[in-house]
Design an enzyme around this catalytic site. Sequence first.
Site, short mmCIF file in Angstrom:
data_model
loop_
_atom_site.label_atom_id
_atom_site.label_comp_id
_atom_site.label_asym_id
_atom_site.label_seq_id
_atom_site.Cartn_x
_atom_site.Cartn_y
_atom_site.Cartn_z
N SER A 140 -28.31 24.42 -86.68
CA SER A 140 -29.65 24.59 -85.91
C SER A 140 -30.04 23.00 -85.41
CB SER A 140 -30.95 25.49 -86.54
OG SER A 140 -31.95 25.17 -85.94
N TYR A 153 -37.07 27.23 -93.58
CA TYR A 153 -35.77 27.30 -92.31
C TYR A 153 -35.27 25.88 -92.22
CZ TYR A 153 -33.10 28.72 -88.16
OH TYR A 153 -32.38 29.02 -87.62
N1 LIG Z 1 -31.44 32.05 -81.65
C1 LIG Z 1 -31.60 30.84 -81.80
O1 LIG Z 1 -31.94 30.06 -80.95
C2 LIG Z 1 -30.89 30.11 -83.07
C3 LIG Z 1 -30.78 28.55 -82.82
C4 LIG Z 1 -30.27 27.97 -84.16
C5 LIG Z 1 -29.81 28.83 -84.91
N2 LIG Z 1 -29.90 30.06 -85.08
C6 LIG Z 1 -29.28 30.94 -86.19
O2 LIG Z 1 -28.16 31.79 -85.66
C7 LIG Z 1 -27.94 32.80 -86.49
C8 LIG Z 1 -27.99 33.92 -85.65
O3 LIG Z 1 -29.30 34.00 -85.08
P1 LIG Z 1 -29.74 35.18 -84.23
O4 LIG Z 1 -30.82 34.45 -83.29
O5 LIG Z 1 -28.77 35.76 -83.61
O6 LIG Z 1 -30.61 36.04 -85.14
P2 LIG Z 1 -30.85 37.61 -85.18
O7 LIG Z 1 -30.84 38.32 -83.87
O8 LIG Z 1 -31.98 37.78 -86.14
O9 LIG Z 1 -29.62 37.97 -86.07
C9 LIG Z 1 -29.30 37.90 -87.23
C10 LIG Z 1 -28.19 38.36 -88.06
O10 LIG Z 1 -28.01 37.99 -89.26
C11 LIG Z 1 -28.07 39.07 -89.94
N3 LIG Z 1 -28.46 39.11 -91.12
C12 LIG Z 1 -29.96 38.77 -91.55
N4 LIG Z 1 -30.11 38.73 -92.89
C13 LIG Z 1 -28.80 39.18 -93.39
C14 LIG Z 1 -28.39 39.20 -94.73
N5 LIG Z 1 -29.15 39.12 -95.92
N6 LIG Z 1 -27.17 39.21 -95.09
C15 LIG Z 1 -26.26 39.67 -94.09
N7 LIG Z 1 -26.55 39.47 -92.78
C16 LIG Z 1 -27.79 39.38 -92.51
C17 LIG Z 1 -28.43 40.22 -89.26
O11 LIG Z 1 -27.60 41.66 -89.59
P3 LIG Z 1 -28.31 42.95 -90.01
O12 LIG Z 1 -29.76 42.82 -89.84
O13 LIG Z 1 -27.78 43.65 -89.03
O14 LIG Z 1 -27.76 43.13 -91.36
C18 LIG Z 1 -28.25 39.89 -87.98
O15 LIG Z 1 -26.70 40.37 -87.34
C19 LIG Z 1 -28.95 32.67 -87.42
O16 LIG Z 1 -28.48 32.17 -88.68
C20 LIG Z 1 -30.11 31.75 -86.94
O17 LIG Z 1 -30.97 31.40 -87.87
C21 LIG Z 1 -30.52 30.93 -83.95
#
Ligand SMILES: NC(=O)c1ccc[n+]([C@@H]2O[C@H](COP(=O)([O-])OP(=O)(O)OC[C@H]3O[C@@H](n4cnc5c(N)ncnc54)[C@H](OP(=O)(O)O)[C@@H]3O)[C@@H](O)[C@H]2O)c1
Length: 257
Positions: A140, A153
């Site tokens: 991130s 985070y």
């Molecule tokens: N969105 C952004 O702007 C952004 C920016 C930088 C980095 N990120 C990172 O990119 C990744 C995806 O982000 P997102 O925004 O798409 O988040 P999201 O919509 O909340 O999706 C998170 C995913 O992680 C899975 N997950 C959560 N806890 C878990 C666990 N204990 N074991 C296995 N799977 C788990 C969830 O799967 P289930 O709930 O189906 O199990 C879901 O598929 C994350 O790591 C986030 O921190 C996001």
Amino acid sequence: MASFDLTGKTALVTGASRGLGQTFSRALAQAGADLVVTSRTLASLDAFCAEIRAMGRRITPVVLDVRDHASIRACSEAAGHFDILVNNAGCNVRKPAVDITWDDYNLVLETNLRGTFFMAQEAARRMIPRGYGRIINIGSVTSVFGYAGLGPYCASRGGVKQLTMSLADDWGPHGITVNCLAPGWFRTEQNKVMYEDAEWVEYLKERIPLKRPGQMPDLEGAIVFLASDASAYVTGQTLLVDGGITTGAMRAMVAKK
Ligand SMILES: NC(=O)c1ccc[n+]([C@@H]2O[C@H](COP(=O)([O-])OP(=O)(O)OC[C@H]3O[C@@H](n4cnc5c(N)ncnc54)[C@H](OP(=O)(O)O)[C@@H]3O)[C@@H](O)[C@H]2O)c1
């Protein structure tokens, strides 16, 4: 452009039930890869599996909770052979640092940092005998800068960047590259509450040199690059896909005063 082709490769993408995990998976499938995708709830992968199969790719849904070591080992076993790991599963807790609980801290660090390490370890154990692998840890912008209200985070994402360099050094001699893809701001379930604040969105746009939050297609080139032979001589790196927010941060802060 043949070096970007993923035909014949299999990619395991964690946290593919929604958000960025589906974007990464779709892009890898479009580049030719078959997929193994994970969620804590298999049913939440049904519609996505149907979409990918309609593209003519193989896709295997597997249950995974990255906070549970037994679940990580079982997932790796169920996945069988895979060439590419995208360590995407993650979570966040937004609170003033003085309100963060012991459990909040453990949830974020165990999911984002410990989970990333042990998934990578499982992948490497499978990749080392074959002398080939691509591991992509999702970081991130908070891998490289801090943000009030996101203490655990930011610590987890900074840790992912450091882990990436260390594992790249460890496993490079085995033909495995380890890189970190660090997205800026992309609207998903994890941060949608922030996008409901129009004033904040305007402030965000102002701070981003390219003047807009990320759109999902902005991530596709980077994930295919890091997953493919196009990045064969790139390892231990953090690739920020952030519209320049990290380079523009100081300018924006000064301009705001
Ligand atoms: N969105 C952004 O702007 C952004 C920016 C930088 C980095 N990120 C990172 O990119 C990744 C995806 O982000 P997102 O925004 O798409 O988040 P999201 O919509 O909340 O999706 C998170 C995913 O992680 C899975 N997950 C959560 N806890 C878990 C666990 N204990 N074991 C296995 N799977 C788990 C969830 O799967 P289930 O709930 O189906 O199990 C879901 O598929 C994350 O790591 C986030 O921190 C996001």
